[in-house]
Design a protein around this motif. Sequence first.
Motif, mmCIF file in Angstrom:
data_model
loop_
_atom_site.group_PDB
_atom_site.id
_atom_site.type_symbol
_atom_site.label_atom_id
_atom_site.label_comp_id
_atom_site.label_asym_id
_atom_site.label_seq_id
_atom_site.Cartn_x
_atom_site.Cartn_y
_atom_site.Cartn_z
ATOM 1 N N ARG A 53 0.953 4.687 10.616
ATOM 2 C CA ARG A 53 -0.470 4.305 10.514
ATOM 3 C C ARG A 53 -0.996 4.041 11.915
ATOM 4 O O ARG A 53 -0.617 3.071 12.563
ATOM 5 N N SER A 77 2.027 -5.027 0.727
ATOM 6 C CA SER A 77 0.858 -5.909 0.658
ATOM 7 C C SER A 77 0.794 -6.816 1.880
ATOM 8 O O SER A 77 -0.284 -7.085 2.412
ATOM 9 N N TYR A 80 -0.464 -4.546 4.929
ATOM 10 C CA TYR A 80 -1.876 -4.152 4.946
ATOM 11 C C TYR A 80 -2.808 -5.363 4.940
ATOM 12 O O TYR A 80 -3.833 -5.361 5.614
ATOM 13 N N GLN A 81 -2.487 -6.399 4.179
ATOM 14 C CA GLN A 81 -3.405 -7.524 4.030
ATOM 15 C C GLN A 81 -3.293 -8.539 5.166
ATOM 16 O O GLN A 81 -4.284 -9.179 5.508
ATOM 17 N N PHE A 82 -2.103 -8.686 5.727
ATOM 18 C CA PHE A 82 -1.925 -9.712 6.764
ATOM 19 C C PHE A 82 -1.694 -9.096 8.138
ATOM 20 O O PHE A 82 -2.434 -9.388 9.082
ATOM 21 N N LEU A 84 -1.747 -5.696 9.385
ATOM 22 C CA LEU A 84 -2.693 -4.717 9.912
ATOM 23 C C LEU A 84 -4.095 -5.301 10.032
ATOM 24 O O LEU A 84 -4.789 -5.085 11.034
ATOM 25 N N GLU A 85 -4.513 -6.056 9.032
ATOM 26 C CA GLU A 85 -5.857 -6.652 9.087
ATOM 27 C C GLU A 85 -5.982 -7.644 10.235
ATOM 28 O O GLU A 85 -7.004 -7.705 10.919
ATOM 29 N N SER A 86 -4.926 -8.419 10.473
ATOM 30 C CA SER A 86 -4.960 -9.389 11.574
ATOM 31 C C SER A 86 -4.983 -8.696 12.925
ATOM 32 O O SER A 86 -5.701 -9.112 13.840
ATOM 33 N N VAL A 88 -6.107 -5.646 13.671
ATOM 34 C CA VAL A 88 -7.367 -4.939 13.906
ATOM 35 C C VAL A 88 -8.483 -5.916 14.256
ATOM 36 O O VAL A 88 -9.376 -5.608 15.071
ATOM 37 N N GLN A 89 -8.464 -7.089 13.676
ATOM 38 C CA GLN A 89 -9.543 -8.046 13.892
ATOM 39 C C GLN A 89 -9.378 -8.897 15.149
ATOM 40 O O GLN A 89 -10.238 -9.715 15.447
#
Length: 532
Positions: A53, A77, A80-82, A84-86, A88-89
Amino acid sequence: MLFQWKVSKRKNTINEQSGQAQTVPSGEIDNRLDANIETIRRTTGNSTDVVIRRFMLGKEKNIQAAIIFLSGIVDESMIYQFLLESVVQIDFPSSCLPNEALLYVEQKIAAAGKMRRMKQWNHLFLSLMSGETLLFVDGVSEALSIDTKGGEHRAIEEPSTQLAIRGPREGFTESLGTNIAMIRRRIKNPNLWVEAITIGEVTQTNVSLMYIKGIANDEIVEEVRTRLRRIHIDAILESGYIEQLIEDQTFTTFPTIYHTERPDIVAANLLEGRIAILVEGTPFVLVAPAVFIQFFQAVEDYYARFDIATALRLLRVLIFFLSLIAPALYIALTTFHQEMIPTQLVIAIAAQRESVPFPAFVEALMMEVTFEILREAGVRLPRAIGQAVSIVGALVIGQAAVEAGIVSSTMVIIVSITAIASFATPSFAIAISARLIRFLLMFLATLFGLYGIMIGVIFMTLHLCSLRSFGVPYMSPLAPLIPTNIGDTLFRFPIWALKERPRLINETNMIRQGKQQRPMPPNESKKEGDDH
């Protein structure tokens, strides 16, 4: 030529010095993201379960990055939820360099598990295949390995091989972390140490060595550790591989290492000073050192009253000898020692065997082999069909054999009792040893009668006394006799009387309970307190 080609291909595949496949790149990773991704794709053969990814980092989205993981053995989960999202942000400074970005990510991801920086390809691939997620940043010659292990696991269930009327209902699973946690819940002590080791040059199987520091004998722990590190083999698929590679004596039918799938049994053995070996991918845990009498002890012996436990333990020992010598004893008595059988019974047996064309040994051998075939078929077939085949098959074949005059009805009874007795032994490993030795005793009984049986039992006893389990005598505490440990052998003394741990296994921290643990009425306990 074909054989030589196979040998050369084998040598090119496995590097004996490093223990890694030569297809795995050696050295450090590249600082180019595209080159690292291409290396992973080429090494894994573009496997479909390798997920790559790619995304952009930084406030201005000018830093390329990628995460790589294996689908099915990770917690997606969480990724993707913790993770990758963390990532990217994260708001990177405008002047953030790629080298600083990796450090910034490592400090900002608080929701992720254990993280490690890696440079070597062999370490990265081992982490990737173990269920960890790799984070690469373009321009950085390091990668971040993040613990995201997960995937589907079998739920904790009651063990099927060691059932107990009273006691816990949970058994080990194929997950190494879950198995360690189940033991940790029973022994809440920081001295319970766990050492990790990887065995198997191709499979890279995780193995854990567990013992209680201060109770376990340091010399035995070091011996177990040395034997594990000495193993050099392609694959470890089950704990049975390790059992065969570290045991003291190979040419024996008796098991010298105990295995179980019950956490309470492992915890009890750890508290006695033994060492547990847990292997990833199997619910069976090895316990060493093991002694002969240990295989006749059931877990509920320590949960029930001592008199009941003693009676059941003596019954199990009797059952073991019955399954060992019953057919041989029948052969010896009917062939050589008819005078030892009551007259009416001799006449009945002679009448039954009048139409049987085979001698007693051939008769017993045919029935024993037939029952072994039925038993093996019952194990291999699906459970619902296997039980029906083993039960119906035994009844039909036994009745048909008697009516056809091939065997006598007395022989069917003897073999049936022997088969049932072998199932009543708590440990399958010791039961199958008796099944093999039974045929040897039958042959000796055919040649020499009761004298042959005695010769076989004497040689078996001498062999048992010569065995060792990591240096500990196999027949201890019976041979050599240790009076202080005799209370947990053929008999089971009350819990308050078992004050010392087994000697020869533990020689330092021997006392396992305080004084005056014997229960008594309130008036007598007050008198005891006043006297002291």
